[in-house]
Design a protein around this motif. Structure first.
Motif, PDB file in Angstrom:
ATOM      1  N   CYS A  63      11.546 -18.511  -0.084  1.00  0.00           N
ATOM      2  CA  CYS A  63      12.811 -19.234   0.062  1.00  0.00           C
ATOM      3  C   CYS A  63      13.777 -18.678  -0.974  1.00  0.00           C
ATOM      4  O   CYS A  63      13.460 -18.630  -2.167  1.00  0.00           O
ATOM      5  CB  CYS A  63      12.615 -20.729  -0.153  1.00  0.00           C
ATOM      6  N   ASP A 108      12.697 -31.219   4.357  1.00  0.00           N
ATOM      7  CA  ASP A 108      13.187 -31.663   3.055  1.00  0.00           C
ATOM      8  C   ASP A 108      14.615 -32.192   3.181  1.00  0.00           C
ATOM      9  O   ASP A 108      15.328 -31.870   4.119  1.00  0.00           O
ATOM     10  CB  ASP A 108      13.195 -30.489   2.059  1.00  0.00           C
ATOM     11  N   LYS A 122       9.831 -28.905  -1.483  1.00  0.00           N
ATOM     12  CA  LYS A 122      10.104 -27.558  -2.010  1.00  0.00           C
ATOM     13  C   LYS A 122       8.890 -26.635  -1.918  1.00  0.00           C
ATOM     14  O   LYS A 122       8.667 -25.782  -2.764  1.00  0.00           O
ATOM     15  CB  LYS A 122      10.601 -27.624  -3.455  1.00  0.00           C
ATOM     16  N   SER A 154      20.579 -20.234   5.289  1.00  0.00           N
ATOM     17  CA  SER A 154      20.379 -21.596   4.786  1.00  0.00           C
ATOM     18  C   SER A 154      20.511 -22.600   5.921  1.00  0.00           C
ATOM     19  O   SER A 154      21.424 -22.496   6.738  1.00  0.00           O
ATOM     20  CB  SER A 154      21.419 -21.918   3.713  1.00  0.00           C
ATOM     21  N   LYS A 174      17.922 -30.247   6.499  1.00  0.00           N
ATOM     22  CA  LYS A 174      16.832 -31.067   7.015  1.00  0.00           C
ATOM     23  C   LYS A 174      16.997 -31.270   8.524  1.00  0.00           C
ATOM     24  O   LYS A 174      18.100 -31.476   9.013  1.00  0.00           O
ATOM     25  CB  LYS A 174      16.814 -32.426   6.329  1.00  0.00           C
ATOM     26  N   GLN A 216       8.586 -27.186   5.790  1.00  0.00           N
ATOM     27  CA  GLN A 216       9.062 -27.057   4.416  1.00  0.00           C
ATOM     28  C   GLN A 216       9.247 -28.474   3.903  1.00  0.00           C
ATOM     29  O   GLN A 216      10.084 -29.216   4.425  1.00  0.00           O
ATOM     30  CB  GLN A 216      10.385 -26.300   4.390  1.00  0.00           C
ATOM     31  N   MET A 229       8.690 -21.203  -3.768  1.00  0.00           N
ATOM     32  CA  MET A 229       8.241 -21.370  -2.376  1.00  0.00           C
ATOM     33  C   MET A 229       7.814 -20.012  -1.828  1.00  0.00           C
ATOM     34  O   MET A 229       8.645 -19.144  -1.611  1.00  0.00           O
ATOM     35  CB  MET A 229       9.362 -21.940  -1.499  1.00  0.00           C
ATOM     36  N   ASN A 243      12.601 -27.383   8.523  1.00  0.00           N
ATOM     37  CA  ASN A 243      12.978 -27.967   7.240  1.00  0.00           C
ATOM     38  C   ASN A 243      12.811 -29.484   7.310  1.00  0.00           C
ATOM     39  O   ASN A 243      13.555 -30.171   7.989  1.00  0.00           O
ATOM     40  CB  ASN A 243      14.428 -27.609   6.895  1.00  0.00           C
ATOM     41  N   HIS A 276      17.066 -25.000   2.759  1.00  0.00           N
ATOM     42  CA  HIS A 276      16.141 -23.897   2.480  1.00  0.00           C
ATOM     43  C   HIS A 276      16.688 -22.639   3.134  1.00  0.00           C
ATOM     44  O   HIS A 276      17.483 -22.711   4.078  1.00  0.00           O
ATOM     45  CB  HIS A 276      14.732 -24.184   3.014  1.00  0.00           C
ATOM     46  N   ASN A 277      16.261 -21.490   2.628  1.00  0.00           N
ATOM     47  CA  ASN A 277      16.640 -20.188   3.195  1.00  0.00           C
ATOM     48  C   ASN A 277      15.392 -19.311   3.220  1.00  0.00           C
ATOM     49  O   ASN A 277      15.039 -18.692   2.227  1.00  0.00           O
ATOM     50  CB  ASN A 277      17.746 -19.545   2.356  1.00  0.00           C
ATOM     51  N   VAL A 278      14.726 -19.271   4.364  1.00  0.00           N
ATOM     52  CA  VAL A 278      13.475 -18.541   4.524  1.00  0.00           C
ATOM     53  C   VAL A 278      13.783 -17.066   4.794  1.00  0.00           C
ATOM     54  O   VAL A 278      14.616 -16.741   5.632  1.00  0.00           O
ATOM     55  CB  VAL A 278      12.650 -19.158   5.674  1.00  0.00           C
ATOM     56  N   HIS A 314      14.636 -21.549  -3.527  1.00  0.00           N
ATOM     57  CA  HIS A 314      13.548 -22.068  -4.363  1.00  0.00           C
ATOM     58  C   HIS A 314      12.498 -20.973  -4.563  1.00  0.00           C
ATOM     59  O   HIS A 314      11.611 -20.795  -3.726  1.00  0.00           O
ATOM     60  CB  HIS A 314      12.926 -23.307  -3.703  1.00  0.00           C
TER      61      HIS A 314
END
Length: 107
Positions: A94, A54, A33, A73, A76, A30, A100, A52, A58-60, A97
């Motif tokens: 995500c 970034d 974004k 969540s 990085k 990721q 994504m 991650n 993020h929350n996949v 975002h």
């Protein structure tokens, strides 16, 4: 009868072992974004590690019938994994975002 049991036992163990060793691990990053891959094909039993890269959280997750999951969540440097145990198309997103998106094709 006794001579038949040993070969059947060995055959059963060999089949079990080969099924376990055939599972593969894949990685999807990721970054900026976005997922680093728009689509990936895996086999039933394979694991995908979502890393991650970034500076932001993020929350996949997926609400797909073939695989329902929410990795929560994470920041990085962290990663979370999903094992895909059913054939089908899995839409991955995500929660933070909405642009994504990626697809996991489980064969």
């Amino acid at each position: 009868m006794r001579t038949l049991i040993l070969p059947l036992t060995l055959l059963s163990l060999a089949c079990s072992f080969s099924a376990v060793t055939m599972a593969a691990e894949h990685e999807v990053g990721q970054k900026d974004k976005q997922f680093t891959k728009k689509s990936i094909s895996v086999k039933v039993g394979d694991k995908v590690n979502f890393v991650n890269n970034d500076e932001i959280f993020h929350n996949v997750f997926s609400l797909s019938d073939a695989k329902l999951f929410d990795l929560g969540s994470y920041p990085k440097g962290d990663s979370r994994s999903v094992t895909f145990d059913q054939k089908g198309v899995v839409e991955v997103e995500c929660a933070i975002h909405p642009d994504m998106k990626m697809t996991v094709n489980v064969e």
